[in-house]
Structures are given as C-alpha cells and as structure tokens.
Design a protein around this motif. Sequence first.
Motif, PDB file in Angstrom:
ATOM      1  N   ILE A  30       0.834  -1.203   0.000  1.00  0.00           N
ATOM      2  CA  ILE A  30       0.000   0.000   0.000  1.00  0.00           C
ATOM      3  C   ILE A  30       0.870   1.255   0.000  1.00  0.00           C
ATOM      4  O   ILE A  30       1.783   1.390   0.810  1.00  0.00           O
ATOM      5  N   TRP A  31       0.561   2.155  -0.942  1.00  0.00           N
ATOM      6  CA  TRP A  31       1.203   3.462  -1.022  1.00  0.00           C
ATOM      7  C   TRP A  31       0.123   4.537  -0.887  1.00  0.00           C
ATOM      8  O   TRP A  31      -1.078   4.270  -1.048  1.00  0.00           O
ATOM      9  N   TYR A  32       0.553   5.761  -0.573  1.00  0.00           N
ATOM     10  CA  TYR A  32      -0.369   6.902  -0.496  1.00  0.00           C
ATOM     11  C   TYR A  32       0.163   8.048  -1.352  1.00  0.00           C
ATOM     12  O   TYR A  32       1.377   8.265  -1.431  1.00  0.00           O
ATOM     13  N   PHE A  33      -0.770   8.790  -1.951  1.00  0.00           N
ATOM     14  CA  PHE A  33      -0.397  10.046  -2.596  1.00  0.00           C
ATOM     15  C   PHE A  33      -0.936  11.179  -1.733  1.00  0.00           C
ATOM     16  O   PHE A  33      -2.122  11.246  -1.445  1.00  0.00           O
ATOM     17  N   ILE A  34      -0.037  12.045  -1.291  1.00  0.00           N
ATOM     18  CA  ILE A  34      -0.400  13.214  -0.497  1.00  0.00           C
ATOM     19  C   ILE A  34      -0.222  14.441  -1.378  1.00  0.00           C
ATOM     20  O   ILE A  34       0.804  14.592  -2.046  1.00  0.00           O
ATOM     21  N   TYR A  35      -1.220  15.336  -1.383  1.00  0.00           N
ATOM     22  CA  TYR A  35      -1.139  16.525  -2.232  1.00  0.00           C
ATOM     23  C   TYR A  35      -1.949  17.651  -1.606  1.00  0.00           C
ATOM     24  O   TYR A  35      -2.713  17.446  -0.656  1.00  0.00           O
ATOM     25  N   ASN A  36      -1.770  18.846  -2.145  1.00  0.00           N
ATOM     26  CA  ASN A  36      -2.532  20.007  -1.705  1.00  0.00           C
ATOM     27  C   ASN A  36      -3.882  19.975  -2.408  1.00  0.00           C
ATOM     28  O   ASN A  36      -3.987  20.270  -3.597  1.00  0.00           O
ATOM     29  N   SER A  37      -4.923  19.618  -1.656  1.00  0.00           N
ATOM     30  CA  SER A  37      -6.230  19.406  -2.284  1.00  0.00           C
ATOM     31  C   SER A  37      -6.963  20.703  -2.606  1.00  0.00           C
ATOM     32  O   SER A  37      -8.095  20.667  -3.090  1.00  0.00           O
ATOM     33  N   GLY A  38      -6.330  21.854  -2.360  1.00  0.00           N
ATOM     34  CA  GLY A  38      -6.936  23.120  -2.759  1.00  0.00           C
ATOM     35  C   GLY A  38      -6.555  23.533  -4.166  1.00  0.00           C
ATOM     36  O   GLY A  38      -7.192  24.407  -4.755  1.00  0.00           O
ATOM     37  N   ASN A  39      -5.529  22.887  -4.723  1.00  0.00           N
ATOM     38  CA  ASN A  39      -5.079  23.220  -6.076  1.00  0.00           C
ATOM     39  C   ASN A  39      -6.045  22.675  -7.123  1.00  0.00           C
ATOM     40  O   ASN A  39      -6.793  21.724  -6.862  1.00  0.00           O
ATOM     41  N   PRO A  40      -6.035  23.233  -8.330  1.00  0.00           N
ATOM     42  CA  PRO A  40      -6.894  22.722  -9.399  1.00  0.00           C
ATOM     43  C   PRO A  40      -6.636  21.244  -9.669  1.00  0.00           C
ATOM     44  O   PRO A  40      -5.503  20.758  -9.519  1.00  0.00           O
ATOM     45  N   VAL A  41      -7.650  20.533 -10.083  1.00  0.00           N
ATOM     46  CA  VAL A  41      -7.549  19.099 -10.322  1.00  0.00           C
ATOM     47  C   VAL A  41      -6.464  18.785 -11.349  1.00  0.00           C
ATOM     48  O   VAL A  41      -5.663  17.856 -11.164  1.00  0.00           O
ATOM     49  N   ALA A  42      -6.428  19.547 -12.434  1.00  0.00           N
ATOM     50  CA  ALA A  42      -5.441  19.272 -13.488  1.00  0.00           C
ATOM     51  C   ALA A  42      -4.019  19.403 -12.955  1.00  0.00           C
ATOM     52  O   ALA A  42      -3.137  18.609 -13.297  1.00  0.00           O
ATOM     53  N   TYR A  43      -3.792  20.398 -12.115  1.00  0.00           N
ATOM     54  CA  TYR A  43      -2.452  20.597 -11.550  1.00  0.00           C
ATOM     55  C   TYR A  43      -2.090  19.444 -10.626  1.00  0.00           C
ATOM     56  O   TYR A  43      -0.973  18.895 -10.697  1.00  0.00           O
TER      57      TYR A  43
END
Length: 647
Positions: free
Chosen positions: A389-402
């Motif tokens: 199992i891996w996770y992707f962590i990201y800034n969920s306020g950024n546009p989806v395409a970015y």
Amino acid sequence: MLLVLGDMLGWFAHTAFTQMKIAGVWTASFGLALVLGTGCMAPIGARMAPPAITYRQLHVNALNRKEPTPDTHTILLRYNQQEIFEKNPDAALQVIHQKAVESKDRSEIFALAELNYLAAERISRSVKPWEPRDARDYYLASAVYAYFFLFGETDQPRPDGFDLRFRVACELYNNGLGLALTKPKSKNAEAMLAGGQRKLPVGSLPVELSTSQLPWKLEEFESFLLANQFLVRGLSVRNRRDGVGAPLIAVMHKNDRSGLKRCAPVTAFLRIEGSMADLDQGRCRATLECYSAFATNAVTIGERTVPLEADTTAPMAYGLNQQMVWEIEKLQFLSAEEKVPSDVYLTQPYEKGKVPVVFVHGTFSSPVWWAEMANTLKADEELTRHCQIWYFIYNSGNPVAYSADRLRAALADRIKELDPEGKDPALQHMVLIGHSQGGLLTKLTATDTGDKLLRVVTTNRIDELGLSPDQQKLLQQLTVYEALPFVKCTVFIATPHRGSFLAGSFVRNLARRFITLPNKLVDAGQQLVQIRDKLKLPREFRGQIPTSIDSMSPKNKFLLTLADIPTAPGVSAHSIIAVKGSGDYHDGNDGVVEYKSAHIDYARSEFIVRSGHSCQSQPPTIEEVRRILYEHVAKLPANAKAGPTAN
C-alpha cells in the motif's frame, strides 16, 4: 451426609452474612452461624460456579494470573520444590533443570518455561536497588525452554493443539523472547536486535543475529518496539496472526521530505540448535532471525512449517500517533506552502514482487481517512502476499489538473527510483484507488484524452494559437493526457465525475478567500490569463486562477468532457458510489455528490454503498475493494506474483 451438611452450613453462613450486612446489623447470632458454617465445612469438596469462574481456575498460568498451571504445580510438588521456589527460585530452577536433562520429560521442560517466566516477572517488579539478577536472563530462559517443549527431540511425542500447554508454551516463547530483547532497565518496550553471549539462570547461550530475511537494512530503522506492549485505539480490529515469534513495531528514521516516520511489522524468531543436554553442557547455539510480517508468514523447524506470530495493526496505529499526520489535511488545503511535499509515500519499505495499491485522498483530506480500509486489507494474507500500500499526499486546494500532473509525475518518479532497470513486473500492474477529488486525479492517470479536452477551449491545434513555447507546453500539460503504462486498475469512490452540487458559486467564492495557491501555480495561472483571448475559457475562470472547488463545479466543461472519456484500453475501471438513505439510489446522493454525477457507463463494476460521502471506512466499501483486488491479483501474470517464504 457430612459433606452435604457442611456445604449447607457454608451456604447459610454466606447468606446470613450478606443479609445482615445489607441490613447494617451485626449480631451474635450471625457470629454463631459463621462459626458453625466454617467449622463444619469439609476441607475438600466441589461447588457449582459460573463458567467464567471455573474457566479461570482451569486455565490459570503464568501469563494471565501470575501463577503456575496445574501441570507446573504438579512438577513443583513432585520434587518438593514449591516452598523453595517461593523463597529461592534459582535453587528450585536448578533442581528441576537437572531433572529435565536426565528425564527429557516434556512436562518438566514446560514447567521450566513457566517458572522462569514467573521468576522474571517477580524480578522485574522488584524495587530493590541491589537486585543483582536481570529479569531478561529469565525471560530468555523461558523462551528457550518453551522452544524445547514445542520443538525439541525427546522420547515423548511433541504437543499438539489439543494440549492446553501448547498455546501457553507459544505465548511464553513469544513474550519471553520479546522481553529478553529489551534494553536494560528500559521502560519504553524498546528492543535491541543484537547477537552475543547471553546469560541464563542455568548456563549461558551464544546468540547470532541474522537479518538476511529482512527486505530492508537494519540501519534504516530508528528503533524496534514490542508490539505486545501497546494498546490500539480507533481501529475496529487489531490484526494479528497467531504463531511463534515476538512481533515488533519497526520504526524508521524520519523521512526528510515528509517529516514523518514510517513503521513496519517485523517478527523476531529465536532458533535453537541443540538439546537440553547440549544446553546443560554449554553446547547450545541460537540464531535471532528477523522477518518482515508482509514478506514471510512461516518458518521451517526441522520437518515442520510453523506460522510466525505477527501484528500488522500496532505499527500502523503507532505511526498514526504522529501529530503531523492529523494536521496534513488542513495544512495542505489552505496553505500555499506544502508542509508535506506532494508525492507518493510508501507505508512500508518497498518489497519487490508486490503490486502497488495507491490510495489518493479527496478534498480537505489525508491518508488517515484510509486507515480503516488499509488495516482491514493488510489482515488479508492473500492480498499482503501480492500487494503493498502506497499513499499520494497533495494540496487538495489546487486545481484538479495541476494535482493530477503532480500525481502522474510522482508515480513515474517512484517507479524509476525503485526499479531503475525495470526488473520488477509487479510495478507494471499498479492499482489506483481515489476518493472524491482523488478519483478525478486517478482518472487522469488512466485515460487517453487526445485533444478532446483541448477542444473545450479552442477549435485550433496548439501550434496554431500563436503561443510561446512555454505557453504551448503548459496548455498541452493541462489538456492532453496519455494513460500511464503501469496503471492497470482504477477504483473510483464517491467521485464527482460530473461535479459536485456543493461546488456552487457561493462555495467557490468562499473557498477562494481561504485557499492560498502556490507561486508555481500562480505563475501558470498568469500565463493562462495572458492567452485567455486566444482560448474560450469558461466565464467563471476568466481573469482568475481556479481552485479545486472551481474544478469540481457542475458547470466545468473540462470535467463534463472528461467524464465521458473511458479509461484507456487495458485499464479496468470500478465504481463505488455512496448514496444516503434507502430510496431509489438513481435519484440519491451522498451529501456531496449525486449518483448521476458519480455513475460512469464504462465501469466494469458498480457498487452502491448506503453511506455519506466519506465512505472509505464502511465495511461494504472495504469488502468491495477487497473483491476488486482479488480479481486483479487473480489476473496477474506469473512473473508479477510474489509469495511468502518459509525458512
């Protein structure tokens, strides 16, 4: 008759005592009844009691009551060592040790395992500063004798599962070994994995450390903790596999990028070479072997295959103790600065031959929302044998395409880093599971869009727009996608393929007041503004930089166009849709996303779970994910399948 009369008088005394105590009355008649009752009660007898009480008497042992089992008590009486053990346990242990060496009687060997454990417990609780004995020596002896009882060669048959002593001996071995590995005077359950000459109450034992079975280097870990010394909270089930060995929480050093510490389940196993006679003569040898609970589920002892004890929940729960884990969702949504860089993070050190299952969280969320699902799936030995199992962590306020572009790059970089020569076929059969906005990001890793998204903003080709090279590259990056070749299965959970009805104008405007976009994205947005006259940007995007909330607007033409594009050939798509209530799900929603938005015609399977939007921890959702993973694993080519080993 006398016995019956004694029981009756005893009952009368007890009843009289209870009634008079309740009434607050103490009388001479009660005292007389008590004397009569106790004076006439037979010294030997039997009385009825609830099953829970009789069970405790029948199953008393050193682990649950700090008292020896009836079998061990029999050995103490046989050799007249009962009182001696209470006053001078070392002398009693020496006597019984010599008897066991001479007789090779498994009963006596079991008694030694239990009595050494009891002696260790008493020493560990001692407050005498001058106590010369080390409890760890006795814990180790308990494990050694338990090993001989379970696996040693004698004239008597080995115990089986119907012998009550069998499981007690396993626990004495497991707990004794774990406590024997702790640091001196340690109170934090930290274990030391090291070799060397170890002292025993009777004799000594040379121990060699072997980490060849670990898929990681020992120096990658900061510490090892005894899993049995930790309670777990917040998860429905604590996943354990019964067997032999001391389950450990292996804590890695802090990750430089995330600032977090990963934890992995490891099992320590002490293999004894020799017999009781060898132990007595100082000829015994031992090897301390270390195993990943995900890579190995059994060891070979002689001609027997024996399961290894394991605890996969305690390491996960311990890792979630980190405060930063719980702050990620807020920090990543509102801040331009990424407290945890957008990237793919492994929950356990990489193991070759296992298919990555990548969880992609949604808006204002983080990997902690996957904890219940991950914990449940890790309890499935078939899945842990073939998946990691891996996770992707990201800034969920950024546009989806970015964010999708960050996900695609992070996955490609991780594959290149872990398998630069392309020798691990399992990495080419990746599964992505996205919840909510995470499902949209997942879609953009597994779809060939061609120029369909580009046609939303222009009827011309990119090279006909008169853009600078940088502007052309940016527009291409945001509108043209090719499926990543290593993504073979996608699972969309509560995904707003056609937008969320909550992403209206008011919510979008409110979000812009709080969301701070990173400078890189601001620069990109300014480039888009510069070329807006050459593009047919939707009105709500003109003159401003969109957020993730804008991206999920039901009016977003990019989103609506993407929803109708199927996943690429060779990529299976599965949909789990949450719907609240018990009515017709076709007209329902989960409080954030409507069914008609989450539904896609090209999904291989569609599963409805009666739940609100955050349905990742719901048992039906987890079971559907399990079914999908089983289907995926079953179709893996032989060279992409890994299996556990027994040593």
